[in-house]
Motif scaffolding. Sequence first.
Motif, PDB file in Angstrom:
ATOM      1  N   GLY A  28       0.769  -1.234   0.000  1.00 56.65           N
ATOM      2  CA  GLY A  28       0.000   0.000   0.000  1.00 56.65           C
ATOM      3  C   GLY A  28       0.801   1.285   0.000  1.00 56.65           C
ATOM      4  N   PHE A  29       1.986   1.264  -0.592  1.00 56.01           N
ATOM      5  CA  PHE A  29       2.807   2.471  -0.625  1.00 56.01           C
ATOM      6  C   PHE A  29       3.067   2.922  -2.053  1.00 56.01           C
ATOM      7  CE2 PHE A  29       6.887   0.892  -2.109  1.00 56.01           C
ATOM      8  CZ  PHE A  29       6.799  -0.462  -1.866  1.00 56.01           C
ATOM      9  N   ARG A  30       3.405   4.190  -2.175  1.00 53.06           N
ATOM     10  CA  ARG A  30       3.846   4.757  -3.436  1.00 53.06           C
ATOM     11  C   ARG A  30       5.151   5.504  -3.213  1.00 53.06           C
ATOM     12  NH1 ARG A  30      -1.548   7.248  -6.445  1.00 53.06           N
ATOM     13  NH2 ARG A  30      -2.739   5.283  -6.503  1.00 53.06           N
ATOM     14  N   LEU A  31       6.091   5.291  -4.105  1.00 56.03           N
ATOM     15  CA  LEU A  31       7.400   5.906  -3.990  1.00 56.03           C
ATOM     16  C   LEU A  31       7.438   7.250  -4.706  1.00 56.03           C
ATOM     17  CD1 LEU A  31       9.666   2.794  -4.616  1.00 56.03           C
ATOM     18  CD2 LEU A  31       9.226   3.919  -2.425  1.00 56.03           C
ATOM     19  N   VAL A  32       8.052   8.209  -4.064  1.00 62.29           N
ATOM     20  CA  VAL A  32       8.280   9.514  -4.658  1.00 62.29           C
ATOM     21  C   VAL A  32       9.719   9.639  -5.140  1.00 62.29           C
ATOM     22  CG1 VAL A  32       8.334  12.002  -4.235  1.00 62.29           C
ATOM     23  CG2 VAL A  32       6.470  10.612  -3.317  1.00 62.29           C
ATOM     24  N   ALA A  33      10.643   9.140  -4.333  1.00 60.33           N
ATOM     25  CA  ALA A  33      12.050   9.233  -4.690  1.00 60.33           C
ATOM     26  C   ALA A  33      12.808   8.083  -4.063  1.00 60.33           C
ATOM     27  CB  ALA A  33      12.646  10.560  -4.242  1.00 60.33           C
ATOM     28  N   MET A  34      13.863   7.661  -4.730  1.00 62.61           N
ATOM     29  CA  MET A  34      14.789   6.684  -4.180  1.00 62.61           C
ATOM     30  C   MET A  34      16.198   7.188  -4.425  1.00 62.61           C
ATOM     31  SD  MET A  34      13.156   2.955  -5.147  1.00 62.61           S
ATOM     32  CE  MET A  34      14.063   2.126  -3.820  1.00 62.61           C
ATOM     33  N   GLY A  35      17.074   6.898  -3.495  1.00 64.15           N
ATOM     34  CA  GLY A  35      18.427   7.381  -3.645  1.00 64.15           C
ATOM     35  C   GLY A  35      19.414   6.606  -2.813  1.00 64.15           C
ATOM     36  N   TRP A  36      20.651   7.023  -2.936  1.00 61.03           N
ATOM     37  CA  TRP A  36      21.755   6.415  -2.217  1.00 61.03           C
ATOM     38  C   TRP A  36      22.517   7.464  -1.436  1.00 61.03           C
ATOM     39  CZ3 TRP A  36      22.479   1.231  -2.004  1.00 61.03           C
ATOM     40  CH2 TRP A  36      21.829   0.451  -2.967  1.00 61.03           C
ATOM     41  N   TYR A  37      22.800   7.141  -0.198  1.00 60.48           N
ATOM     42  CA  TYR A  37      23.660   7.933   0.661  1.00 60.48           C
ATOM     43  C   TYR A  37      24.858   7.080   1.052  1.00 60.48           C
ATOM     44  CZ  TYR A  37      19.838  11.301   1.297  1.00 60.48           C
ATOM     45  OH  TYR A  37      18.853  12.242   1.104  1.00 60.48           O
ATOM     46  N   ARG A  38      25.902   7.721   1.532  1.00 60.39           N
ATOM     47  CA  ARG A  38      27.037   6.971   2.027  1.00 60.39           C
ATOM     48  C   ARG A  38      27.631   7.662   3.236  1.00 60.39           C
ATOM     49  NH1 ARG A  38      31.437   7.959  -2.897  1.00 60.39           N
ATOM     50  NH2 ARG A  38      31.831  10.182  -2.483  1.00 60.39           N
ATOM     51  N   GLN A  39      28.282   6.872   4.061  1.00 62.63           N
ATOM     52  CA  GLN A  39      28.923   7.388   5.252  1.00 62.63           C
ATOM     53  C   GLN A  39      30.244   6.668   5.463  1.00 62.63           C
ATOM     54  OE1 GLN A  39      26.583   7.187   8.856  1.00 62.63           O
ATOM     55  NE2 GLN A  39      27.696   8.915   9.717  1.00 62.63           N
ATOM     56  N   ALA A  40      31.317   7.429   5.420  1.00 64.78           N
ATOM     57  CA  ALA A  40      32.646   6.909   5.693  1.00 64.78           C
ATOM     58  C   ALA A  40      32.941   7.055   7.181  1.00 64.78           C
ATOM     59  CB  ALA A  40      33.685   7.649   4.863  1.00 64.78           C
ATOM     60  N   TYR A 100       4.682   7.622   0.266  1.00 66.72           N
ATOM     61  CA  TYR A 100       3.541   7.803   1.138  1.00 66.72           C
ATOM     62  C   TYR A 100       2.629   6.584   1.139  1.00 66.72           C
ATOM     63  CZ  TYR A 100       1.344   9.052  -3.330  1.00 66.72           C
ATOM     64  OH  TYR A 100       0.901   9.053  -4.638  1.00 66.72           O
ATOM     65  N   TYR A 101       1.939   6.419   2.267  1.00 62.01           N
ATOM     66  CA  TYR A 101       0.803   5.529   2.386  1.00 62.01           C
ATOM     67  C   TYR A 101      -0.429   6.422   2.366  1.00 62.01           C
ATOM     68  CZ  TYR A 101       4.295   2.396   4.493  1.00 62.01           C
ATOM     69  OH  TYR A 101       5.405   1.630   4.761  1.00 62.01           O
ATOM     70  N   SER A 102      -1.213   6.340   1.321  1.00 56.43           N
ATOM     71  CA  SER A 102      -2.320   7.273   1.160  1.00 56.43           C
ATOM     72  C   SER A 102      -1.760   8.688   1.269  1.00 56.43           C
ATOM     73  CB  SER A 102      -3.418   6.998   2.191  1.00 56.43           C
ATOM     74  OG  SER A 102      -4.542   7.827   1.959  1.00 56.43           O
ATOM     75  N   THR A 103      -2.134   9.429   2.318  1.00 56.43           N
ATOM     76  CA  THR A 103      -1.618  10.782   2.512  1.00 56.43           C
ATOM     77  C   THR A 103      -0.494  10.851   3.545  1.00 56.43           C
ATOM     78  OG1 THR A 103      -3.338  11.255   4.157  1.00 56.43           O
ATOM     79  CG2 THR A 103      -3.816  11.807   1.866  1.00 56.43           C
ATOM     80  N   ASP A 104      -0.121   9.724   4.123  1.00 54.54           N
ATOM     81  CA  ASP A 104       0.917   9.690   5.147  1.00 54.54           C
ATOM     82  C   ASP A 104       2.291   9.481   4.515  1.00 54.54           C
ATOM     83  OD1 ASP A 104      -1.347   7.804   7.200  1.00 54.54           O
ATOM     84  OD2 ASP A 104      -0.991   9.962   7.200  1.00 54.54           O
ATOM     85  N   GLN A 105       3.192  10.407   4.747  1.00 54.48           N
ATOM     86  CA  GLN A 105       4.527  10.323   4.195  1.00 54.48           C
ATOM     87  C   GLN A 105       5.408   9.361   4.984  1.00 54.48           C
ATOM     88  OE1 GLN A 105       5.929  14.376   4.205  1.00 54.48           O
ATOM     89  NE2 GLN A 105       4.803  14.901   2.345  1.00 54.48           N
ATOM     90  N   PHE A 106       6.411   8.810   4.324  1.00 57.02           N
ATOM     91  CA  PHE A 106       7.392   7.974   4.998  1.00 57.02           C
ATOM     92  C   PHE A 106       8.777   8.241   4.427  1.00 57.02           C
ATOM     93  CE2 PHE A 106       8.539   4.925   1.773  1.00 57.02           C
ATOM     94  CZ  PHE A 106       7.421   4.838   0.955  1.00 57.02           C
TER      95      PHE A 106
END
Length: 119
Positions: A28-40, A100-106
């Motif tokens: 039940g989710f919809r994606l707005v953005a996907m990305g990659w982060y890194r931490q050294a 988001y799930y419906s109108t709830d962001q994640f």
Amino acid sequence: QVQLMESGGGLVQAGGSLRLSCSASGIGFRLVAMGWYRQAPGKQRELVAITTSGGSTDYVDSVKGRFSISRDYDKNTVYLLMNSLKSEDTAVYYCNARGYYSTDQFDAWGQGTLVTVSS
């Protein structure tokens, strides 16, 4: 809750290539953005690359021309192809997904995958 799983990290020599993969799962989710982060070690987490639902992409300057982010919308999967790897690329890489799930962001994060570049 959306779950993210990264894979593809490992040990590679400088100048080599790796492809990271991240798959999002849930209901039940919809994606707005996907990305990659890194931490050294001893460093702050930084954005490496991101792609939005509109198809735009953004990269940190240090990886432009070397890394490429892509997404398989049908599989809810994002990839990071890393070419010409340098020792400075050594870090734990984290997948991030926003939506988001419906109108709830994640804002979801994966466990991280370690990339070690040797010289």
